[in-house]
Structures are given as structure tokens and as C-alpha cells.
Design an enzyme around this catalytic site. Sequence first.
Site, mmCIF file in Angstrom:
data_model
loop_
_atom_site.group_PDB
_atom_site.id
_atom_site.type_symbol
_atom_site.label_atom_id
_atom_site.label_comp_id
_atom_site.label_asym_id
_atom_site.label_seq_id
_atom_site.Cartn_x
_atom_site.Cartn_y
_atom_site.Cartn_z
ATOM 1 N N ASP A 48 0.849 -1.207 0.000
ATOM 2 C CA ASP A 48 0.000 0.000 0.000
ATOM 3 C C ASP A 48 0.882 1.254 0.000
ATOM 4 O OD1 ASP A 48 -1.710 -2.166 1.505
ATOM 5 O OD2 ASP A 48 -3.173 -0.604 1.021
ATOM 6 N N THR A 130 -7.569 -4.214 0.062
ATOM 7 C CA THR A 130 -6.372 -4.838 0.663
ATOM 8 C C THR A 130 -6.694 -6.248 1.182
ATOM 9 O OG1 THR A 130 -5.664 -2.630 1.283
ATOM 10 C CG2 THR A 130 -4.456 -4.425 2.271
#
Length: 332
Positions: A48, A130
Site C-alpha cells: 500500500d 487490501t
Amino acid sequence: MNEVRALVETAIEAAALASQVCRSVQQRTVLKGVDQAKTGDEPVTIADYASQALILRAIAARFPRVAILSEEASSHLRDQQSAESLEEVRALVADVLGERVGHETLCDWIDHQGDRSNPLCLAIDPIDGTKGFLRREQYAIAVGVLDRGEPVGGVLACPNLPVDGERPDGPRGAIFHAVKGEGAFQRPLDLKGGDRRIRVAPTTDPAKVRVLCSVESSHGDPRVITDLIAELRFGGGPVRIDSQVKYAVLARGGAEVYLRPRSKPSWRDNVWDHAAGVAIAREAGGRATDQDGARLDFSCAQRLENNRGVLTTNSALHDSIVDALRRIESRA
Ligand code: AMP
Ligand code: MG
């Protein structure tokens, strides 16, 4: 080239690099979140941070004054306990760029905000979904372009999505992009090939209608989806996919409806979870409103404060779905 197209092209190049990082992290045997306890419900991984750094490095260099609204910040990474993660992120970014990168520079890229008063704003989710990424399923790198709160452009890199929806076991990885008024397109993830124009499916036969929804049932009340499918006798069933990949699938005609009912009364959707997808779906001929049929209001900074859930369709089915949702609710 107009400014929105130039922003979109810069975002495409950065998202392609970010995809390489995501894929290399996903190939590791142990895949885990960083500092999950500190960041609450939503996991965050080194990928990320690396993805956000790569996108904002490119944007800061070419469009330093465009306002930025992005999901991650470097504060957790800067903590002493996160020194190992910080170094991992730095190495990932340096590797894919093939240049030296320092810790400070890396954190500056992650935290780049541009000029917050600029009416042109990018809404960035460096890894949307995610949880899907950690399950090695679907996730997207999302960059939406907002002009005075209106989605006018979008980029969705989808590293795990089959290139051809008809060949689920075929090669994977595509970038979807759109600029308002120019149509929506699919480009190879390695950027070695041209654009293919994409369109929503015109399907109105209820027996064939497919409804996209989240894998995570806590992200949208699943009962509303089941009730809608029963009410309108949709026969294509629910299609559960993580992230804004749902918008890409709808935009290229792989499903007709993406319904994201508000998950709980207090929930307001994040702008970066929809801006890119809405821009692309609309340019592919789709329609996007909230679940009550109201205009989506992206002008409130981080969240869609004035909207309840999000409904995106192939346009043809939109009004009948809004009506059906109203009937279902009035019976509850
Ligand atoms: P999806 O993969 O479609 O389930 O959506 C992923 C996104 O859901 C994440 O990027 C989060 O911002 C968002 N999210 C997290 N918690 C919730 C919640 N309680 N309700 C709705 N969306 C959520
Ligand atoms: Mg997200």
C-alpha cells in the site's frame, strides 16, 4: 492533450509500476499487514505504501499543485517500531524505479498533498481491496480525477483480473481508464499494446442480470442484495469481487449492476473507493447514483457524506432497481 488526459496518462504509468510492486509482494510466501493494531479495521501492507509513493512521486513531479486525497500517510511508517517496514517499502520502490531512494524522500512522496485549494483533485486508493490482496484475489490501484467534486477521469489498474472476461483462466492484468467525454478503455497492464474501447452490457432480460457486490459482508448489507435479486427475479446471481475491480467488470460488460448498500447507519463511503470507478463506468455508458437514486456528491472531501450507499448499473436497469429498493425498504 487536455490536463485531465495528461493526469490520467501519468497515473496510468505510475499505476503500472505500482502493479509490479504489488505483484512482487503478493508472490511472497508470507503476506501480512503492517501495524494492523494501530490502523484499526482496515489492513495496510508495505505494498500500500509503496504504491502510494510511486503514484505521488509521478504526480508531484508533473502536477505539483493538483490537490491530493489519498488513503495512506507515512506517520505509522516513521515510528521507530516500523523501521523494518520502512526499509522494505524503500527497497521495493527503489527496485522498481531502478534508482536510489532515501527514507525521507519516500515519506515525502507518500505525504504529498499538493495545493488543497485546487479545484482539481486526485482521489487515490493505492491498494483498494487490501483484504482481497491479502487473500491473493482481486484488488485495484485506483486514481480518480475530480474537478470541483465531479469525477472527470479515472484509472483502475487490476493486476489479477483476467484480461478477457470470457477466459477466466487466461492471462491476467489490465488497466482501465477514462476521461469525461472521451469514452472508457482497457489497456494491457504492461502498457505494451493499445487501448480497447469498453462498453457496459445492454442486458435487460432479468434472467441474465448479474449483480456485483463485496466479498466482505461487513462492507454492504448482504440482505439488501439478496432481496433485490429476489424482487426483480435477477437470474445471473450475485458476483462477489473485492475492490473497484467491480466497476471495471461492469464497464466492460461482465455484469449489469454493482450495488453497495450502506453497511450500517453511521457509515459513509470513502471518496477514493468510488471516484475512479464511477468515472470509468459512466464513460462506458453506465449510470451511478446512491442507492436512493440521488446524485453522488464527491465534493465533501474524504467521504460521500450526503449519500446512502452507491448503485451503479448499465443505465437501462437503473430506475427499476431504485424503485425496487424503495419497495423493499418500505416493506421492512
Ligand atoms: P470492497 O472490496 O468492495 O468490499 O471495498 C473495500 C473498501 O471498503 C475499503 O477500501 C474500505 O474503504 C471500505 N470499507 C471499510 N469498512 C467498510 C464498511 N464498514 N462499510 C463499507 N465499506 C467499508
Ligand atoms: Mg479502498
